[in-house]
Design a protein around this motif. Structure first.
Motif, PDB file in Angstrom:
ATOM      1  N   MET A   1     -49.803  -8.031  29.531  1.00 30.01           N
ATOM      2  CA  MET A   1     -49.423  -9.265  30.187  1.00 30.01           C
ATOM      3  C   MET A   1     -48.637  -8.988  31.470  1.00 30.01           C
ATOM      4  O   MET A   1     -48.902  -9.583  32.501  1.00 30.01           O
ATOM      5  N   ARG A   2     -47.674  -8.093  31.365  1.00 32.35           N
ATOM      6  CA  ARG A   2     -46.860  -7.765  32.525  1.00 32.35           C
ATOM      7  C   ARG A   2     -47.707  -7.161  33.641  1.00 32.35           C
ATOM      8  O   ARG A   2     -47.505  -7.460  34.821  1.00 32.35           O
ATOM      9  N   GLN A   3     -48.669  -6.317  33.248  1.00 30.75           N
ATOM     10  CA  GLN A   3     -49.575  -5.689  34.220  1.00 30.75           C
ATOM     11  C   GLN A   3     -50.416  -6.750  34.932  1.00 30.75           C
ATOM     12  O   GLN A   3     -50.634  -6.659  36.138  1.00 30.75           O
ATOM     13  N   ASN A   4     -50.869  -7.751  34.195  1.00 28.55           N
ATOM     14  CA  ASN A   4     -51.664  -8.825  34.798  1.00 28.55           C
ATOM     15  C   ASN A   4     -50.843  -9.606  35.823  1.00 28.55           C
ATOM     16  O   ASN A   4     -51.337  -9.931  36.901  1.00 28.55           O
ATOM     17  N   ILE A   5     -49.599  -9.916  35.476  1.00 26.92           N
ATOM     18  CA  ILE A   5     -48.724 -10.651  36.386  1.00 26.92           C
ATOM     19  C   ILE A   5     -48.460  -9.825  37.640  1.00 26.92           C
ATOM     20  O   ILE A   5     -48.478 -10.346  38.759  1.00 26.92           O
ATOM     21  N   LEU A   6     -48.253  -8.526  37.469  1.00 27.41           N
ATOM     22  CA  LEU A   6     -48.019  -7.645  38.613  1.00 27.41           C
ATOM     23  C   LEU A   6     -49.251  -7.590  39.515  1.00 27.41           C
ATOM     24  O   LEU A   6     -49.125  -7.652  40.741  1.00 27.41           O
ATOM     25  N   GLN A   7     -50.432  -7.489  38.916  1.00 27.31           N
ATOM     26  CA  GLN A   7     -51.667  -7.463  39.710  1.00 27.31           C
ATOM     27  C   GLN A   7     -51.832  -8.748  40.510  1.00 27.31           C
ATOM     28  O   GLN A   7     -52.143  -8.703  41.711  1.00 27.31           O
ATOM     29  N   VAL A   8     -51.628  -9.875  39.860  1.00 30.30           N
ATOM     30  CA  VAL A   8     -51.786 -11.165  40.539  1.00 30.30           C
ATOM     31  C   VAL A   8     -50.744 -11.309  41.644  1.00 30.30           C
ATOM     32  O   VAL A   8     -51.054 -11.764  42.748  1.00 30.30           O
ATOM     33  N   THR A   9     -49.510 -10.892  41.387  1.00 29.81           N
ATOM     34  CA  THR A   9     -48.452 -10.982  42.400  1.00 29.81           C
ATOM     35  C   THR A   9     -48.782 -10.128  43.619  1.00 29.81           C
ATOM     36  O   THR A   9     -48.642 -10.587  44.756  1.00 29.81           O
ATOM     37  N   LYS A  10     -49.205  -8.899  43.392  1.00 29.34           N
ATOM     38  CA  LYS A  10     -49.590  -8.029  44.513  1.00 29.34           C
ATOM     39  C   LYS A  10     -50.749  -8.630  45.300  1.00 29.34           C
ATOM     40  O   LYS A  10     -50.755  -8.602  46.529  1.00 29.34           O
ATOM     41  N   ALA A  11     -51.736  -9.150  44.586  1.00 31.59           N
ATOM     42  CA  ALA A  11     -52.896  -9.740  45.246  1.00 31.59           C
ATOM     43  C   ALA A  11     -52.491 -10.958  46.071  1.00 31.59           C
ATOM     44  O   ALA A  11     -52.961 -11.129  47.200  1.00 31.59           O
ATOM     45  N   VAL A  12     -51.608 -11.799  45.527  1.00 31.09           N
ATOM     46  CA  VAL A  12     -51.143 -12.980  46.262  1.00 31.09           C
ATOM     47  C   VAL A  12     -50.414 -12.564  47.526  1.00 31.09           C
ATOM     48  O   VAL A  12     -50.667 -13.097  48.616  1.00 31.09           O
ATOM     49  N   LEU A  13     -49.499 -11.610  47.412  1.00 27.72           N
ATOM     50  CA  LEU A  13     -48.761 -11.158  48.590  1.00 27.72           C
ATOM     51  C   LEU A  13     -49.691 -10.577  49.655  1.00 27.72           C
ATOM     52  O   LEU A  13     -49.551 -10.883  50.840  1.00 27.72           O
ATOM     53  N   ALA A  14     -50.646  -9.768  49.233  1.00 30.85           N
ATOM     54  CA  ALA A  14     -51.593  -9.177  50.188  1.00 30.85           C
ATOM     55  C   ALA A  14     -52.414 -10.272  50.863  1.00 30.85           C
ATOM     56  O   ALA A  14     -52.611 -10.236  52.092  1.00 30.85           O
ATOM     57  N   ALA A  15     -52.879 -11.237  50.101  1.00 34.30           N
ATOM     58  CA  ALA A  15     -53.702 -12.304  50.662  1.00 34.30           C
ATOM     59  C   ALA A  15     -52.913 -13.183  51.624  1.00 34.30           C
ATOM     60  O   ALA A  15     -53.419 -13.571  52.680  1.00 34.30           O
ATOM     61  N   VAL A  16     -51.680 -13.497  51.274  1.00 37.04           N
ATOM     62  CA  VAL A  16     -50.859 -14.340  52.148  1.00 37.04           C
ATOM     63  C   VAL A  16     -50.555 -13.613  53.454  1.00 37.04           C
ATOM     64  O   VAL A  16     -50.667 -14.198  54.541  1.00 37.04           O
ATOM     65  N   ILE A  17     -50.210 -12.336  53.379  1.00 36.10           N
ATOM     66  CA  ILE A  17     -49.946 -11.562  54.594  1.00 36.10           C
ATOM     67  C   ILE A  17     -51.213 -11.458  55.439  1.00 36.10           C
ATOM     68  O   ILE A  17     -51.177 -11.645  56.660  1.00 36.10           O
ATOM     69  N   PHE A  18     -52.352 -11.181  54.799  1.00 39.56           N
ATOM     70  CA  PHE A  18     -53.619 -11.097  55.519  1.00 39.56           C
ATOM     71  C   PHE A  18     -53.950 -12.440  56.169  1.00 39.56           C
ATOM     72  O   PHE A  18     -54.383 -12.494  57.320  1.00 39.56           O
ATOM     73  N   SER A  19     -53.736 -13.521  55.441  1.00 40.74           N
ATOM     74  CA  SER A  19     -54.008 -14.860  55.963  1.00 40.74           C
ATOM     75  C   SER A  19     -53.135 -15.175  57.171  1.00 40.74           C
ATOM     76  O   SER A  19     -53.618 -15.693  58.187  1.00 40.74           O
ATOM     77  N   LEU A  20     -51.856 -14.861  57.071  1.00 39.53           N
ATOM     78  CA  LEU A  20     -50.948 -15.103  58.197  1.00 39.53           C
ATOM     79  C   LEU A  20     -51.349 -14.291  59.426  1.00 39.53           C
ATOM     80  O   LEU A  20     -51.320 -14.795  60.553  1.00 39.53           O
ATOM     81  N   ALA A  21     -51.745 -13.043  59.215  1.00 35.40           N
ATOM     82  CA  ALA A  21     -52.189 -12.199  60.333  1.00 35.40           C
ATOM     83  C   ALA A  21     -53.457 -12.780  60.971  1.00 35.40           C
ATOM     84  O   ALA A  21     -53.566 -12.839  62.204  1.00 35.40           O
ATOM     85  N   CYS A  22     -54.400 -13.204  60.136  1.00 33.70           N
ATOM     86  CA  CYS A  22     -55.639 -13.785  60.659  1.00 33.70           C
ATOM     87  C   CYS A  22     -55.367 -15.062  61.445  1.00 33.70           C
ATOM     88  O   CYS A  22     -55.947 -15.283  62.509  1.00 33.70           O
ATOM     89  N   VAL A  23     -54.491 -15.908  60.914  1.00 27.18           N
ATOM     90  CA  VAL A  23     -54.170 -17.164  61.596  1.00 27.18           C
ATOM     91  C   VAL A  23     -53.454 -16.887  62.916  1.00 27.18           C
ATOM     92  O   VAL A  23     -53.697 -17.562  63.923  1.00 27.18           O
ATOM     93  N   LEU A  24     -52.614 -15.878  62.945  1.00 24.79           N
ATOM     94  CA  LEU A  24     -51.941 -15.514  64.190  1.00 24.79           C
ATOM     95  C   LEU A  24     -52.957 -15.080  65.246  1.00 24.79           C
ATOM     96  O   LEU A  24     -52.916 -15.540  66.399  1.00 24.79           O
ATOM     97  N   VAL A  25     -53.877 -14.218  64.868  1.00 29.23           N
ATOM     98  CA  VAL A  25     -54.914 -13.767  65.804  1.00 29.23           C
ATOM     99  C   VAL A  25     -55.784 -14.941  66.238  1.00 29.23           C
ATOM    100  O   VAL A  25     -56.090 -15.100  67.426  1.00 29.23           O
ATOM    101  N   PHE A  26     -56.160 -15.792  65.289  1.00 29.12           N
ATOM    102  CA  PHE A  26     -56.992 -16.950  65.612  1.00 29.12           C
ATOM    103  C   PHE A  26     -56.241 -17.909  66.533  1.00 29.12           C
ATOM    104  O   PHE A  26     -56.842 -18.505  67.440  1.00 29.12           O
ATOM    105  N   SER A  27     -54.936 -18.040  66.345  1.00 30.32           N
ATOM    106  CA  SER A  27     -54.130 -18.893  67.232  1.00 30.32           C
ATOM    107  C   SER A  27     -54.152 -18.366  68.661  1.00 30.32           C
ATOM    108  O   SER A  27     -54.213 -19.148  69.617  1.00 30.32           O
TER     109      SER A  27
END
Length: 120
Positions: A1-27
């Motif tokens: 369970m803890r491993q699943n939460i860690l995986q999802v948390t890492k994935a969320v952080l990576a996606a949010v950072i990637f999204s912010l970078a993409c939006v900055l470039v697109f802006s």
């Protein structure tokens, strides 16, 4: 369970950072090119889907990829929606947001399945 939460948390952080970078470039692109709303909105949706795919493929591992990915996709869409709402000082929940959550769940589920099945 803890491993699943860690995986999802890492994935969320990576996606949010990637999204912010993409939006900055697109802006920056929008600043130099006169793009209409009919072009901007679809590109924003593609960037969100790519962000969800990026984090899911990189960090979702070891079984239950569809479930973990779908949950992760919904969380990413909700977090980015909140962040962009705070940046723009505009936050409304509509049927469009519900549709985005569904697309995020689907993209997350697919990326989770891919992430689990990749040989590393």
């Amino acid at each position: 369970m803890r491993q699943n939460i860690l995986q999802v948390t890492k994935a969320v952080l990576a996606a949010v950072i990637f999204s912010l970078a993409c939006v900055l470039v697109f802006s920056l692109i929008i600043t130099f090119a006169s793009l209409t709303d009919s072009v901007i909105k679809p590109i924003n949706q593609v960037l969100k889907i790519l962000s969800v795919a990026f984090g899911g493929i990189l960090f979702i591992r070891a079984g239950h990829g569809l479930i973990k990915g779908a949950v992760y996709g919904v969380i990413v869409i909700a977090v980015t929606y909140l962040l962009y709402g705070l940046i723009a000082w505009s936050f409304t929940i509509s049927w469009w947001f519900v549709l985005e959550l569904a697309v995020g769940a689907a993209a997350g589920g697919v990326s989770g399945v891919i992430g689990v099945n990749l040989k590393r």
